[in-house]
Design a protein around this motif. Structure first.
Motif, PDB file in Angstrom:
ATOM      1  N   GLU A 157      -3.251   7.435  -3.738  1.00  9.71           N
ATOM      2  CA  GLU A 157      -2.776   6.197  -3.125  1.00  9.71           C
ATOM      3  C   GLU A 157      -2.826   5.079  -4.152  1.00  9.71           C
ATOM      4  N   GLU A 158      -2.039   4.029  -3.893  1.00 10.68           N
ATOM      5  CA  GLU A 158      -2.017   2.864  -4.773  1.00 10.68           C
ATOM      6  C   GLU A 158      -1.935   1.605  -3.916  1.00 10.68           C
ATOM      7  N   GLU A 159      -2.535   0.521  -4.401  1.00  9.99           N
ATOM      8  CA  GLU A 159      -2.462  -0.773  -3.731  1.00  9.99           C
ATOM      9  C   GLU A 159      -2.284  -1.860  -4.778  1.00  9.99           C
ATOM     10  N   PHE A 160      -1.381  -2.787  -4.500  1.00  9.40           N
ATOM     11  CA  PHE A 160      -1.167  -3.912  -5.398  1.00  9.40           C
ATOM     12  C   PHE A 160      -0.422  -4.996  -4.631  1.00  9.40           C
TER      13      PHE A 160
ATOM     14  N   VAL B 153       0.223  -7.657  -9.039  1.00 11.80           N
ATOM     15  CA  VAL B 153      -1.154  -8.126  -9.140  1.00 11.80           C
ATOM     16  C   VAL B 153      -2.025  -7.049  -8.545  1.00 11.80           C
ATOM     17  N   HIS B 154      -3.045  -6.630  -9.252  1.00 12.82           N
ATOM     18  CA  HIS B 154      -3.899  -5.555  -8.751  1.00 12.82           C
ATOM     19  C   HIS B 154      -4.568  -5.976  -7.460  1.00 12.82           C
ATOM     20  N   SER B 155      -4.811  -5.021  -6.557  1.00  9.48           N
ATOM     21  CA  SER B 155      -5.279  -5.329  -5.202  1.00  9.48           C
ATOM     22  C   SER B 155      -6.581  -6.109  -5.197  1.00  9.48           C
ATOM     23  N   GLU B 156      -7.497  -5.863  -6.156  1.00  8.06           N
ATOM     24  CA  GLU B 156      -8.753  -6.613  -6.163  1.00  8.06           C
ATOM     25  C   GLU B 156      -8.501  -8.096  -6.387  1.00  8.06           C
TER      26      GLU B 156
ATOM     27  N   TRP C 295       5.976  -1.175   7.990  1.00  8.43           N
ATOM     28  CA  TRP C 295       5.792   0.202   7.538  1.00  8.43           C
ATOM     29  C   TRP C 295       7.152   0.860   7.334  1.00  8.43           C
ATOM     30  N   LEU C 296       7.289   1.586   6.237  1.00  4.39           N
ATOM     31  CA  LEU C 296       8.446   2.438   5.993  1.00  4.39           C
ATOM     32  C   LEU C 296       7.911   3.845   5.769  1.00  4.39           C
TER      33      LEU C 296
ATOM     34  N   GLU D 202       0.861  -1.177   0.000  1.00  8.26           N
ATOM     35  CA  GLU D 202       0.000   0.000   0.000  1.00  8.26           C
ATOM     36  C   GLU D 202       0.899   1.229   0.000  1.00  8.26           C
ATOM     37  N   VAL D 203       0.675   2.106  -0.951  1.00  7.19           N
ATOM     38  CA  VAL D 203       1.504   3.304  -1.109  1.00  7.19           C
ATOM     39  C   VAL D 203       0.674   4.519  -0.731  1.00  7.19           C
ATOM     40  N   ARG D 204       1.200   5.307   0.202  1.00  8.51           N
ATOM     41  CA  ARG D 204       0.549   6.526   0.662  1.00  8.51           C
ATOM     42  C   ARG D 204       1.564   7.665   0.592  1.00  8.51           C
TER      43      ARG D 204
END
Length: 324
Positions: free
Chosen positions: A89-92, A142-145, A75-76, A53-55
């Motif tokens: 934001e992005e999730e994969f 791979v996409h988060s869904e 977490w970083l 997860e990118v924030r």
């Protein structure tokens, strides 16, 4: 691909983004990212995907054990905000082993620029540079869904009331290390939390340091027991009211689950916090040393007790503050 004619370090930060990239994350050194991913990287899990997860504040990685009794989260938090292009934001998900191998091409001193996606492909793009040499890697994501089903067996939550322990990191690390040689499949670890005595006994009584936490493991005819006194919890030792009422409570876990998820983090920790709910679901939270002095690092292992697994209660506590 390695480019020996690449420009000097520093140019990576201003490199042209791949077409369609939706975020860029620049790290002056790969040290912290490599050390954090090493906590998730185990020989038995080379083919396992991790969720990313990118924030704006940083990166969050999570993974679940094959037995589905442990979830680990890392977490970083970067000193430089991550830049997003057209999103917030992005999730994969992506395979951990190829990503870890990419980071081994150069030393931990290499600067790194991560972007996603790379062109028309759903790949994480890494551009690394060290001593004038540059290399580029792409890792298929791979996409988060599509990846969310990997984590469907564990719902995160925490029942009240809970016990909170703040042990000295060195004491907690030494206690776990006593069981390292016994890390066999099927071995169990029993943890007993004991309420403090009503009044502190005098030193002359021989009970000046009563046990607060007792670890015990039995395999065949061998038994190992480690006791942590209350003085090992100078920062805090607060048991839930039901535990105080009965005096003590015990929970059992698979020994490999506890050691595999916590041992590496305990070695790097500057602070440790443990939460245990009434069922025995345990959250082990660690503040880690930053090797590059440019990030804040946090790690959490949420572990389900054997009793909850047998009763199909695969929910583990997630109590670490939402740092991202």
């Amino acid at each position: 691909m390695l480019d020996p004619h690449g420009s000097m370090a520093g140019s990576v930060a201003s490199a042209t983004l791949p077409p369609g990239a939706r975020f860029r994350c620049f790290l002056k050194s790969a040290r912290d990212l490599t050390s954090l991913l090493a906590l998730l990287h185990k020989d038995k899990a080379k083919r396992r995907n991790i969720r990313c997860e990118v924030r704006p504040q940083g990166l969050k990685f999570s993974s679940q054990s094959s037995a589905k009794d442990v979830m680990v989260v890392a977490w970083l938090r970067t000193s430089t905000p991550i830049t997003f292009i057209g999103s917030t934001e992005e999730e994969f998900s992506l395979p951990l082993d190829p990503l870890f191998q990419c980071l081994q091409i150069f030393s931990e001193r290499a600067s790194i620029l991560m972007t996603y996606p790379s062109g028309d492909s759903n790949c994480l793009h890494l551009l690394m540079e060290e001593d004038g040499a540059r290399t580029e890697c792409t890792v298929q994501t791979v996409h988060s869904e599509e990846a969310s089903s990997d984590f469907s067996a564990i719902g995160l939550g925490l029942e009240e009331p809970k016990s909170q322990l703040l042990p000295d990191p060195a004491s907690w690390r030494r206690a776990l290390a006593e069981f390292h040689e016994r890390k066999l499949d099927g071995a169990t670890l029993q943890m007993t939390l004991k309420a403090p005595p009503p009044t502190a006994p005098p030193p002359s009584s021989g009970f000046a340091n009563p046990s607060a936490v007792v670890f015990e493991s039995t395999m065949l005819s061998n038994q190992v027991q480690v006791e942590l006194p209350f003085r090992a919890f100078k920062e805090g030792f607060k048991l839930a009211a039901p535990v105080v009422d009965v005096g003590q409570v015990s929970h059992s876990y698979y020994l490999t689950s506890v050691l595999d998820s916590c041992m590496k983090a305990a070695k790097e920790a500057t602070a440790v916090r443990i939460h245990v709910d009434p069922v025995g679901r345990m959250s082990c939270e660690f503040v880690l040393k930053s090797r590059a002095n440019e990030s804040q690092l946090f790690f959490q292992a949420a572990i389900c007790p054997m009793a909850a697994m047998q009763e199909d209660q695969l929910r583990v506590p997630a109590t670490l503050d939402d740092v991202l």
